[in-house]
Design a protein around this motif. Structure first.
Motif, PDB file in Angstrom:
ATOM      1  N   TRP A   1       5.694  10.898  19.779  1.00 49.85           N
ATOM      2  CA  TRP A   1       4.751  10.596  18.545  1.00 49.85           C
ATOM      3  C   TRP A   1       5.423   9.996  17.591  1.00 49.85           C
ATOM      4  CZ3 TRP A   1      -0.481  11.644  18.820  1.00 49.85           C
ATOM      5  CH2 TRP A   1      -1.171  11.601  17.773  1.00 49.85           C
ATOM      6  N   ASP A   2       4.754   8.874  17.068  1.00 47.25           N
ATOM      7  CA  ASP A   2       5.421   8.295  15.533  1.00 47.25           C
ATOM      8  C   ASP A   2       4.636   8.822  14.251  1.00 47.25           C
ATOM      9  OD1 ASP A   2       6.107   6.682  13.727  1.00 47.25           O
ATOM     10  OD2 ASP A   2       5.935   4.709  14.735  1.00 47.25           O
TER      11      ASP A   2
ATOM     12  N   TYR B   1       0.936  -1.337   0.179  1.00 44.15           N
ATOM     13  CA  TYR B   1      -0.016  -0.015   0.061  1.00 44.15           C
ATOM     14  C   TYR B   1       0.911   1.122   0.066  1.00 44.15           C
ATOM     15  CZ  TYR B   1      -2.889   3.637   1.826  1.00 44.15           C
ATOM     16  OH  TYR B   1      -3.670   4.970   1.813  1.00 44.15           O
TER      17      TYR B   1
ATOM     18  N   THR C   1       0.104   3.371  15.290  1.00 45.29           N
ATOM     19  CA  THR C   1      -1.004   4.094  15.657  1.00 45.29           C
ATOM     20  C   THR C   1      -1.341   3.832  16.956  1.00 45.29           C
ATOM     21  OG1 THR C   1      -1.778   3.223  13.682  1.00 45.29           O
ATOM     22  CG2 THR C   1      -3.612   4.042  15.099  1.00 45.29           C
TER      23      THR C   1
ATOM     24  N   ASN D   1       0.874   6.108  19.101  1.00 37.93           N
ATOM     25  CA  ASN D   1       0.210   7.159  19.277  1.00 37.93           C
ATOM     26  C   ASN D   1      -1.083   7.378  19.958  1.00 37.93           C
ATOM     27  OD1 ASN D   1       2.334   8.133  17.474  1.00 37.93           O
ATOM     28  ND2 ASN D   1       1.068   8.443  15.772  1.00 37.93           N
TER      29      ASN D   1
ATOM     30  N   SER E   1       5.296   8.130  11.545  1.00 38.86           N
ATOM     31  CA  SER E   1       4.865   7.314  10.152  1.00 38.86           C
ATOM     32  C   SER E   1       3.556   6.733  10.153  1.00 38.86           C
ATOM     33  CB  SER E   1       6.056   5.979  10.597  1.00 38.86           C
ATOM     34  OG  SER E   1       5.535   5.088  11.517  1.00 38.86           O
ATOM     35  N   THR E   2       2.540   7.099  11.047  1.00 34.04           N
ATOM     36  CA  THR E   2       1.330   6.889  11.026  1.00 34.04           C
ATOM     37  C   THR E   2       0.823   7.216   9.520  1.00 34.04           C
ATOM     38  OG1 THR E   2       0.781   8.570  12.225  1.00 34.04           O
ATOM     39  CG2 THR E   2       0.621   6.292  13.067  1.00 34.04           C
ATOM     40  N   LEU E   3       1.433   8.411   9.177  1.00 32.93           N
ATOM     41  CA  LEU E   3       0.854   8.961   7.913  1.00 32.93           C
ATOM     42  C   LEU E   3       1.645   8.668   6.807  1.00 32.93           C
ATOM     43  CD1 LEU E   3       0.897  12.645   9.230  1.00 32.93           C
ATOM     44  CD2 LEU E   3      -0.956  11.284   9.056  1.00 32.93           C
ATOM     45  N   THR E   4       2.537   7.625   6.696  1.00 32.86           N
ATOM     46  CA  THR E   4       3.076   7.317   5.560  1.00 32.86           C
ATOM     47  C   THR E   4       2.703   5.735   5.130  1.00 32.86           C
ATOM     48  OG1 THR E   4       4.898   6.252   6.782  1.00 32.86           O
ATOM     49  CG2 THR E   4       5.260   8.565   5.974  1.00 32.86           C
ATOM     50  N   TYR E   5       1.743   5.421   5.946  1.00 28.03           N
ATOM     51  CA  TYR E   5       1.224   3.933   5.306  1.00 28.03           C
ATOM     52  C   TYR E   5      -0.239   4.097   4.855  1.00 28.03           C
ATOM     53  CZ  TYR E   5       4.647   2.320   8.699  1.00 28.03           C
ATOM     54  OH  TYR E   5       5.766   1.851   9.477  1.00 28.03           O
TER      55      TYR E   5
ATOM     56  N   VAL F   1       0.562   5.613  -0.082  1.00 25.73           N
ATOM     57  CA  VAL F   1      -0.451   6.723   0.073  1.00 25.73           C
ATOM     58  C   VAL F   1      -0.479   7.495  -1.137  1.00 25.73           C
ATOM     59  CG1 VAL F   1      -0.828   9.016   1.464  1.00 25.73           C
ATOM     60  CG2 VAL F   1       0.196   7.085   2.526  1.00 25.73           C
TER      61      VAL F   1
ATOM     62  N   LEU G   1      -8.203   7.802  16.289  1.00 24.14           N
ATOM     63  CA  LEU G   1      -7.071   6.800  16.201  1.00 24.14           C
ATOM     64  C   LEU G   1      -7.705   5.414  16.445  1.00 24.14           C
ATOM     65  CD1 LEU G   1      -3.859   8.311  17.690  1.00 24.14           C
ATOM     66  CD2 LEU G   1      -4.759   8.209  15.038  1.00 24.14           C
TER      67      LEU G   1
ATOM     68  N   ARG H   1      -4.923  16.998  17.878  1.00 21.45           N
ATOM     69  CA  ARG H   1      -3.882  16.785  18.905  1.00 21.45           C
ATOM     70  C   ARG H   1      -3.361  18.060  18.937  1.00 21.45           C
ATOM     71  NH1 ARG H   1       1.932  14.701  17.411  1.00 21.45           N
ATOM     72  NH2 ARG H   1       1.570  16.906  16.393  1.00 21.45           N
TER      73      ARG H   1
ATOM     74  N   LEU I   1      -4.294  14.212  14.056  1.00 17.66           N
ATOM     75  CA  LEU I   1      -3.066  15.097  14.211  1.00 17.66           C
ATOM     76  C   LEU I   1      -3.451  16.665  14.464  1.00 17.66           C
ATOM     77  CD1 LEU I   1       0.081  14.537  14.162  1.00 17.66           C
ATOM     78  CD2 LEU I   1       0.207  15.368  12.059  1.00 17.66           C
TER      79      LEU I   1
ATOM     80  N   HIS J   1      -2.577  16.329   2.784  1.00 15.49           N
ATOM     81  CA  HIS J   1      -1.837  16.365   3.980  1.00 15.49           C
ATOM     82  C   HIS J   1      -0.998  17.606   4.386  1.00 15.49           C
ATOM     83  CE1 HIS J   1       1.627  14.413   6.812  1.00 15.49           C
ATOM     84  NE2 HIS J   1       0.621  15.000   7.428  1.00 15.49           N
TER      85      HIS J   1
ATOM     86  N   THR K   1      -5.665   6.406   6.943  1.00 17.16           N
ATOM     87  CA  THR K   1      -4.497   7.528   7.029  1.00 17.16           C
ATOM     88  C   THR K   1      -5.371   8.927   6.958  1.00 17.16           C
ATOM     89  OG1 THR K   1      -3.208   6.394   5.179  1.00 17.16           O
ATOM     90  CG2 THR K   1      -2.573   8.691   5.406  1.00 17.16           C
TER      91      THR K   1
ATOM     92  N   ALA L   1       2.388  -0.232  10.959  1.00 18.76           N
ATOM     93  CA  ALA L   1       1.296   0.807  11.077  1.00 18.76           C
ATOM     94  C   ALA L   1       0.410   0.540  12.106  1.00 18.76           C
ATOM     95  CB  ALA L   1       0.484   0.856   9.655  1.00 18.76           C
TER      96      ALA L   1
ATOM     97  N   ASN M   1      -5.930   9.501  10.594  1.00 20.67           N
ATOM     98  CA  ASN M   1      -4.648   9.757  11.151  1.00 20.67           C
ATOM     99  C   ASN M   1      -4.224  11.523  11.239  1.00 20.67           C
ATOM    100  OD1 ASN M   1      -2.940   7.867  12.689  1.00 20.67           O
ATOM    101  ND2 ASN M   1      -3.672   6.618  11.013  1.00 20.67           N
ATOM    102  N   ILE M   2      -4.574  11.950   9.856  1.00 22.41           N
ATOM    103  CA  ILE M   2      -4.286  13.139   9.720  1.00 22.41           C
ATOM    104  C   ILE M   2      -5.124  14.412  10.486  1.00 22.41           C
ATOM    105  CG2 ILE M   2      -4.561  15.311   7.974  1.00 22.41           C
ATOM    106  CD1 ILE M   2      -3.661  12.816   5.784  1.00 22.41           C
TER     107      ILE M   2
END
Lengths: 290, 20
Positions: B13-14, A3, A95, A98, B16-20, A5, A74, A62, A59, A13, A52, A91, A55-56
């Motif tokens: 914070w990681d 996969y 997650t 985080n 990399s969660t945005l790169t998957y 993005v 999340l 957050r 953020l 993003h 994804t 991944a 997650n954005i």
């Protein structure tokens, strides 16, 4: 694997980050929500792109200190990733990490700990037990335990992290000094002052040697100058300006946030022992390097 | 100063969660 993005998500993003960095959340949030809606319509809810996007948006929440909302998103992203990528995917570990951070920010260390441990388990399995990402996870776990006063565990996790950083990144990597500093904090909380002192001296010596070469009689790290100044205090009342100490200026020039914190902490330890001259020497050095 | 030391520690914070 498999996969990637999509570009439009990357672009989105970047745009969202830009808005968020300007504090324009009233633009960033609707943008994310609209994108989420579109993605769910086109791909269905259980799709990696949706995860994804979640997650954005998390953020953005957050950054606004809206930790509950971010946690909710999340959790949703986690479920999608477990379904679409498998339970042991990096991944999923990221997650989980985080999520643990978000709980930590709300002071919910007990809730955060099992998430952090699961993330650690996945990373160990996928990357091996001595990968730097494992060490980073150990650092987070140690901090969660530190906040719960579980000092034996804290020591164990920091020592493991330290071993990994030293062997994989080398003794001069900033992670090593940072972790030593953290471990020293744990020692202080337990009243193990001598152990903390040893670590602080190691950090300062290493930083000095990196900058100025091996320690010898003419090339001493700042803490040695501090202790000599303390000792000479009793012999001659006024020990005079620092200039007398040949390489003082050199010793004082080692500069990094960690070194600065270390100077203050070791200074505080000297002060506890009544070594006021030594304490002042370090404190002055810390102020100068600010 | 001890407080100063612990204040410096923050959960990481990681990204990399945005790169998957």
């Amino acid at each position: 694997g498999g996969y990637e993005v999509p570009n439009r998500l990357r672009t989105l993003h970047n745009l969202v980050i830009q808005y968020a960095s300007q504090g324009r959340y009233e633009v960033a949030v609707p943008l994310c929500k609209q994108a989420l809606e579109d993605l769910e319509k086109s791909s269905g809810h259980d799709h990696p792109d949706v995860a994804t996007m979640l997650n954005i948006l998390a953020l953005v929440y957050r950054d606004q200190n809206k930790y509950k909302e971010a946690t909710h998103l999340l959790n949703d992203a986690l479920a999608i990733r477990e379904k679409t990528l498998g339970k042991d995917h990096p991944a999923v570990a990221a997650t989980l990490n985080n999520l643990a951070v978000l709980f930590g920010k709300r002071g919910k260390y007990k809730e955060a700990e099992p998430l952090c441990k699961r993330a650690l388990g996945i990373r160990e399995k996928v990357l091996g037990r001595s990968h730097p990402d494992v060490a980073k996870q150990l650092n987070n776990l140690a901090l969660l335990c530190l906040n719960q006063a579980k000092y034996d565990e804290v020591e164990y996790y920091y020592k493991r992290a330290l071993e990994i950083f030293e062997s994989k990144l080398g003794g001069d990597d900033p992670s090593v000094a940072r972790t030593k500093n953290n471990l020293a904090t744990c020692y202080l909380k337990q009243g193990k002052f001598k152990d903390a002192e040893t670590l602080y001296k190691e950090i300062l010596t290493r930083a000095h040697e990196k900058e100025f070469g091996s320690v010898n009689n003419d090339n001493k790290p700042i803490w040695m100058h501090a202790e000599e100044r303390e000792e000479s205090k009793s012999k001659q009342k006024d020990s005079g300006p620092y200039v007398e100490y040949g390489s003082w200026y050199k010793a004082c020039k080692v500069d990094s946030p960690t070194v600065n914190t270390t100077l203050k902490s070791l200074g505080a330890l000297y002060r506890r022992q009544g070594k006021l001259e030594a304490a002042e020497t370090l404190e002055e050095c810390a102020t100068k390097s600010r | 100063d001890q407080q100063g030391t612990s204040r410096q520690q923050q959960l990481e914070w990681d990204d990399s969660t945005l790169t998957y």
